[in-house]
Design a protein around this motif. Structure first.
Motif, PDB file in Angstrom:
ATOM      1  N   PHE A  99       0.820  -1.028  -0.173  1.00 50.97           N
ATOM      2  CA  PHE A  99       0.148  -0.004   0.018  1.00 50.97           C
ATOM      3  C   PHE A  99       0.799   1.379  -0.036  1.00 50.97           C
ATOM      4  O   PHE A  99       0.587   2.183  -0.623  1.00 50.97           O
ATOM      5  N   ALA A 100       2.092   1.353   0.776  1.00 48.98           N
ATOM      6  CA  ALA A 100       2.905   2.366   0.917  1.00 48.98           C
ATOM      7  C   ALA A 100       3.498   2.718  -0.503  1.00 48.98           C
ATOM      8  O   ALA A 100       3.660   3.833  -0.832  1.00 48.98           O
ATOM      9  N   LEU A 101       3.988   1.581  -1.304  1.00 44.41           N
ATOM     10  CA  LEU A 101       4.651   1.795  -2.333  1.00 44.41           C
ATOM     11  C   LEU A 101       3.470   2.184  -3.386  1.00 44.41           C
ATOM     12  O   LEU A 101       3.852   3.323  -4.343  1.00 44.41           O
ATOM     13  N   PHE A 102       2.422   1.651  -3.585  1.00 47.27           N
ATOM     14  CA  PHE A 102       1.177   1.913  -4.561  1.00 47.27           C
ATOM     15  C   PHE A 102       0.865   3.410  -4.321  1.00 47.27           C
ATOM     16  O   PHE A 102       0.716   3.749  -5.585  1.00 47.27           O
ATOM     17  N   HIS A 107       4.091   0.789  -9.439  1.00 50.17           N
ATOM     18  CA  HIS A 107       2.798  -0.212  -9.668  1.00 50.17           C
ATOM     19  C   HIS A 107       3.791  -1.199 -10.510  1.00 50.17           C
ATOM     20  O   HIS A 107       3.312  -1.983 -11.543  1.00 50.17           O
ATOM     21  N   SER A 108       4.990  -1.701  -9.964  1.00 48.27           N
ATOM     22  CA  SER A 108       5.800  -2.766 -10.577  1.00 48.27           C
ATOM     23  C   SER A 108       4.957  -3.937 -10.313  1.00 48.27           C
ATOM     24  O   SER A 108       4.020  -4.002  -9.543  1.00 48.27           O
ATOM     25  N   ASP A 109       5.383  -4.933 -11.249  1.00 46.19           N
ATOM     26  CA  ASP A 109       4.881  -6.379 -11.013  1.00 46.19           C
ATOM     27  C   ASP A 109       4.636  -6.984  -9.577  1.00 46.19           C
ATOM     28  O   ASP A 109       3.538  -7.493  -8.936  1.00 46.19           O
ATOM     29  N   LEU A 110       5.797  -6.833  -8.637  1.00 46.38           N
ATOM     30  CA  LEU A 110       5.634  -7.079  -7.455  1.00 46.38           C
ATOM     31  C   LEU A 110       4.643  -6.570  -6.417  1.00 46.38           C
ATOM     32  O   LEU A 110       3.938  -7.202  -5.635  1.00 46.38           O
ATOM     33  N   ASP A 113       1.301  -7.448  -7.684  1.00 44.82           N
ATOM     34  CA  ASP A 113       1.061  -9.051  -7.316  1.00 44.82           C
ATOM     35  C   ASP A 113       0.390  -8.883  -5.762  1.00 44.82           C
ATOM     36  O   ASP A 113      -0.608  -9.640  -5.533  1.00 44.82           O
ATOM     37  N   THR A 114       1.293  -8.294  -4.990  1.00 46.20           N
ATOM     38  CA  THR A 114       0.911  -8.042  -3.382  1.00 46.20           C
ATOM     39  C   THR A 114      -0.317  -7.597  -3.255  1.00 46.20           C
ATOM     40  O   THR A 114      -1.200  -7.719  -2.402  1.00 46.20           O
ATOM     41  N   MET A 115      -0.855  -6.404  -4.010  1.00 39.44           N
ATOM     42  CA  MET A 115      -1.951  -5.579  -3.943  1.00 39.44           C
ATOM     43  C   MET A 115      -3.158  -6.614  -4.188  1.00 39.44           C
ATOM     44  O   MET A 115      -4.018  -6.589  -3.578  1.00 39.44           O
TER      45      MET A 115
END
Length: 135
Positions: A99-102, A107-110, A113-115
């Motif tokens: 969530f912090a990165l998004f 919006h990288s694959d990792l 995928d975690t989202m």
């Protein structure tokens, strides 16, 4: 005594109290007061100590601090977070870090995928879907 941010000594006491409540998994208290703990000093703690603590609740608290803050995340910190997204055994840590990165446009694959994994998790699906739908 209600929590407030009147002076830096009190800020440190508030942070310690919220961290202690996170250790005990008192998430209602943490959710109510986490925003009042956010400043450069505590976010430095979150990245340098909190995210690597042996206690999963403390890692979750540190990850939640990063999610709730609007401070920029350096590329060095983003690399650390990406490593934790792959390996942290606590799914809530992984979700909060995603969530912090998004919210900072990663919006990288990792992250995606975690989202998606979070969107399918009964405990955090509303939060994840809110981020994904731009709410």
């Amino acid at each position: 005594m209600p929590l407030s941010m009147e002076n830096t000594d009190q800020q440190g006491e508030i942070f310690q109290r919220v961290r202690d409540e996170a250790r005990k998994a008192n998430w209602d208290f943490v959710d109510k007061h986490i925003v009042s703990t956010l400043n450069p000093k505590t976010l430095f703690w979150a990245v340098r100590e909190g995210l690597t603590d042996a206690d999963g609740n403390i890692r979750d608290f540190a990850a939640s601090m990063l999610e709730k803050s609007d401070y920029p995340i350096s590329s060095e910190i983003a690399l650390t977070i990406h490593a934790l997204l792959k390996h942290d055994p606590n799914r809530f840590v992984r979700f909060r870090l995603a969530f912090a990165l998004f919210k900072r446009d990663d919006h990288s694959d990792l992250v995606m995928d975690t989202m998606q994994e979070a969107a399918e998790d009964a405990d955090v699906s509303e939060i994840a879907i809110g981020y994904l739908e731009g709410k």
